[in-house]
Motif scaffolding. Structure first.
Motif, PDB file in Angstrom:
ATOM      1  N   LEU C  36       0.833  -1.205   0.000  1.00  0.00           N
ATOM      2  CA  LEU C  36       0.000   0.000   0.000  1.00  0.00           C
ATOM      3  C   LEU C  36       0.868   1.256   0.000  1.00  0.00           C
ATOM      4  O   LEU C  36       0.647   2.187  -0.779  1.00  0.00           O
ATOM      5  N   ILE C  37       1.886   1.255   0.886  1.00  0.00           N
ATOM      6  CA  ILE C  37       2.760   2.440   0.945  1.00  0.00           C
ATOM      7  C   ILE C  37       3.473   2.627  -0.395  1.00  0.00           C
ATOM      8  O   ILE C  37       3.564   3.730  -0.933  1.00  0.00           O
ATOM      9  N   ILE C  40       1.162   4.104  -3.017  1.00  0.00           N
ATOM     10  CA  ILE C  40       0.921   5.535  -2.797  1.00  0.00           C
ATOM     11  C   ILE C  40       2.146   6.357  -3.212  1.00  0.00           C
ATOM     12  O   ILE C  40       2.046   7.306  -3.993  1.00  0.00           O
ATOM     13  N   SER C  44       2.282   8.665  -6.672  1.00  0.00           N
ATOM     14  CA  SER C  44       2.406  10.120  -6.518  1.00  0.00           C
ATOM     15  C   SER C  44       3.740  10.618  -7.069  1.00  0.00           C
ATOM     16  O   SER C  44       3.786  11.679  -7.684  1.00  0.00           O
TER      17      SER C  44
END
Lengths: 202, 256, 217
Positions: C36-37, C40, C44
């Motif tokens: 998940l990290i 993200i 980005s």
């Protein structure tokens, strides 16, 4: 840290050479096998798809798991390590080889077939010269992958730079861990840089 | 005095690093409801001229007015939403269904659902496609000709007064092309919109255009009705264009 | 001998089912958090690279080098900095898995054909709308490929991370290596292997569901 290297240079140098040796042997076997598989793949679409899929599944299996699964069959040591490394390389090489060869302008291959070239002549005279850069990219990626996975092979007593790391972990010796990591990272980065430079010239 | 739909005042465009002007001091005045075709070979500046109308390109010199208003003073987003735009590659969004493609701008303008659905159904029928049949399909499931009909419907979505068409039929086969040309004429006839269509096909330009702009290396060679152009070619270039078309006709006649 | 292994494995599951399930749970937890990290950060950073061309020439080479470094080296280099434990394991896994997500995001956005972008602008979309409605959705298939590569990388490296104290299936394999127990090696090896194959299968399935338009005839 520097003192350690000065005091025991062979403790760093020997694993480094062992690592490179493992890399060279793996690469030679991998290239011969991949070249063979690529050639038979150009004769059958189905076969090439099956082979790529088969090796992609193997490639998805973590190396340490593959090492673990092979130990009951081939035991601890370099042989098992090299088998696993060659298997991984097949996916990287075969995929890059086939994709690279496929990227040759269809108009060119059609023209070559039209003037009566056989598949083998088409491969050697047209496709390989026109896609040598893509082929080399495949080799570069497989070299870098091999350097990385070969460090893990130390856990099954295959030697190499991973053995410095393993020792360091066992004896909780930060200096060894650092040296092992830096040498492994350095070898990968330097090799990749040199090969990339060469690749750009192709 | 009636308001002009589109006016080009001394418009020029030179691209960065280019040696020549792509568009060189063009003056044109277009009435509302006209079907104008711009004819020229590649590099003649015809597409550049078109793209300055919806501000995809900024002119180097000169100005363009739509219904008397200088477009330099209109926000480009607001301007483009009032102008329909169709391109050769069609540009349907592959990840959206036909209905979603047509409804793109209405949705951005937050029309209510019923209004959007009605509009989509109306437009699909207008371009000759069965709404129920096509609404939920994806662009990849349509033929080239069908895709361009959808491209046209999408451009008409918010009822723009001006339509810009950049070689809209350049990528469809000859037979589909003819039927789509009829379709364009039919749609234009029923809507009182101003059409500006770029093409390199002389037959298409003269068949569709109520008036034709002939462009050659950035300049307008002639701007007149097809009949007048054929009767009085303004210069050597226009003359040779017509001659080439004539000789082709003779070739066909010879085959009879 | 063969029968022996099956017997040993049966015994293991009979006696240590609880431990085994905990190891699976630990492995999945660490992997999922790291993934998940990484998603993200990767997406980005990809957006930043696309939006600010100047940043691209700074961010991309950094991750390109990172991608080349052997995973074991990255895992272990964190020990002197962060010590052992789950936290440093997760950081290492994130570092290892950001590159594929990032690179595929950048390439995915760049590969959207120019005429589609022009079409979108021509219709009167703002820059933001063009990004969210056209560029990002069309880049998704490649971003998903990146996520798939990242997932495989994470699950594999999470096995090694047992060496720096993150638990998981790696513990079973390393115990097997240490005690020379074939049953543990086979159990660990097969479990991790199945995990990666299953994970990439699930991601492919989600990809196909979301990108239905790509697979239509």
């Amino acid at each position: 840290m520097i003192e350690y290297a000065l005091e025991y240079p062979d403790k760093l140098l020997y694993p480094l050479l062992e690592h490179i040796q493992m890399l060279v042997i793996t690469l030679m076997i991998s290239l011969i096998l991949a070249a063979f598989l690529t050639i038979i793949s150009i004769y059958s679409r189905l076969l090439s798809k099956t082979l790529v899929y088969f090796f992609s599944v193997i490639y998805a299996v973590p190396s340490i798991a593959l090492f673990a699964l092979l130990i009951p069959l081939t035991g601890l040591g370099k042989t098992t390590a090299i088998i696993v490394l060659v298997l991984y390389n097949q996916y990287v090489l075969l995929r890059n080889f086939l994709e690279g060869l496929d990227e040759v302008d269809p108009a060119v291959t059609e023209a070559a077939t039209g003037i009566g070239m056989t598949k083998m002549q088409l491969l050697i005279k047209i496709k390989i010269p026109l896609s040598k850069r893509a082929l080399f990219t495949g080799i570069r990626i497989s070299v870098v992958t091999t350097i990385g996975i070969a460090t893990i092979a130390a856990f099954i007593n295959a030697g190499g730079l991973g053995s410095i790391l393993n020792d360091g972990l066992r004896t909780v010796n930060t200096v060894k861990i650092l040296w092992g990591s830096i040498l492994a990272a350095g070898l990968a980065i330097v090799t990749n840089t040199i090969l990339s430079k060469f690749e750009r010239k192709l | 005095m009636t308001q002009k739909a589109i006016e080009f005042h001394n418009i020029s465009k030179k691209f960065k690093h280019a040696q020549y002007y792509a568009v060189d001091k063009v003056n044109l005045s277009i009435e509302e409801g006209e079907f104008i075709t711009i004819l020229g070979s590649s590099g003649s500046g015809k597409t550049t001229l078109l793209k300055m109308v919806n501000k995809l390109y900024e002119p180097s010199q000169g100005s363009i007015s739509l219904f008397g208003e200088d477009i330099a003073n209109i926000d480009s987003i607001r301007l483009r939403r009032k102008i329909g735009y169709v391109i050769q590659q069609i540009g349907l969004f592959p990840h959206m269904t036909i209905a979603q493609n047509v409804a793109t701008i209405p949705k951005l303008l937050q029309w209510n659902k019923k209004k959007i659905n009605d509009r989509v159904a109306y437009l699909l029928n207008l371009v000759g496609l069965d709404a129920n049949d096509f609404m939920n399909r994806y662009p990849s499931q349509l033929s080239g000709g069908q895709q361009q009909r959808i491209g046209l419907a999408r451009a008409l979505a918010v009822d723009p007064k001006i339509m810009l068409l950049d070689e809209p039929l350049g990528a469809v086969d000859a037979i589909t092309r003819l039927s789509l040309q009829e379709e364009l004429l039919r749609i234009h006839g029923g809507l009182n919109k101003t059409f500006l269509l770029v093409t390199h096909d002389i037959n298409e330009a003269f068949k569709l255009g109520s008036r034709v702009v002939i462009m050659n290396s950035g300049k307008v060679s002639q701007f007149d009705t097809p009949r007048n152009i054929v009767a009085n070619p303004a210069d050597e270039f226009v003359y040779s264009l017509i001659e080439s078309s004539r000789s082709q006709e003779q070739f066909w006649e010879g085959l009879r | 001998m063969d029968n022996n292994i099956w017997l040993q494995m049966k015994d293991y599951f009979a006696e240590n089912m609880g431990d085994f399930l905990i190891a699976v749970k630990e492995h999945l937890e660490v992997s999922l958090i790291a993934l998940l990290i990484a998603i993200i950060i990767g997406i980005s950073c990809g957006y930043v690279c696309f939006k600010y061309k100047k940043m691209e020439s700074k961010i991309i080479p950094f991750f390109q080098v990172l991608r080349v470094i052997p995973s074991l080296a990255i895992l272990l280099l964190l020990i002197p900095i962060m010590g052992t434990g789950i936290k440093s394991a997760i950081i290492a896994l994130v570092l290892l898995s950001v590159p594929p997500v990032l690179m595929n995001t950048v390439v995915g956005i760049k590969e959207v054909p120019g005429f589609l972008i022009e079409s979108a602008y021509g219709m009167g979309m703002t820059e933001r709308q063009v990004f969210w409605k056209v560029q990002l959705p069309l880049a998704l298939p490649l971003i998903f490929t990146g996520i798939k590569i990242a997932t495989i990388e994470i699950i594999a490296s999470a096995t090694l991370a047992a060496k720096i104290g993150s638990g998981g299936i790696g513990e079973i394999i390393f115990t097997g290596l240490g005690l020379n127990r074939t049953d543990l090696l086979v159990i660990g090896g097969i479990t991790v292997g199945l995990m990666t194959i299953l994970a990439s299968f699930i991601i492919e399935l989600i990809n196909r569901m979301l990108m239905r338009y790509k697979y239509l005839k």
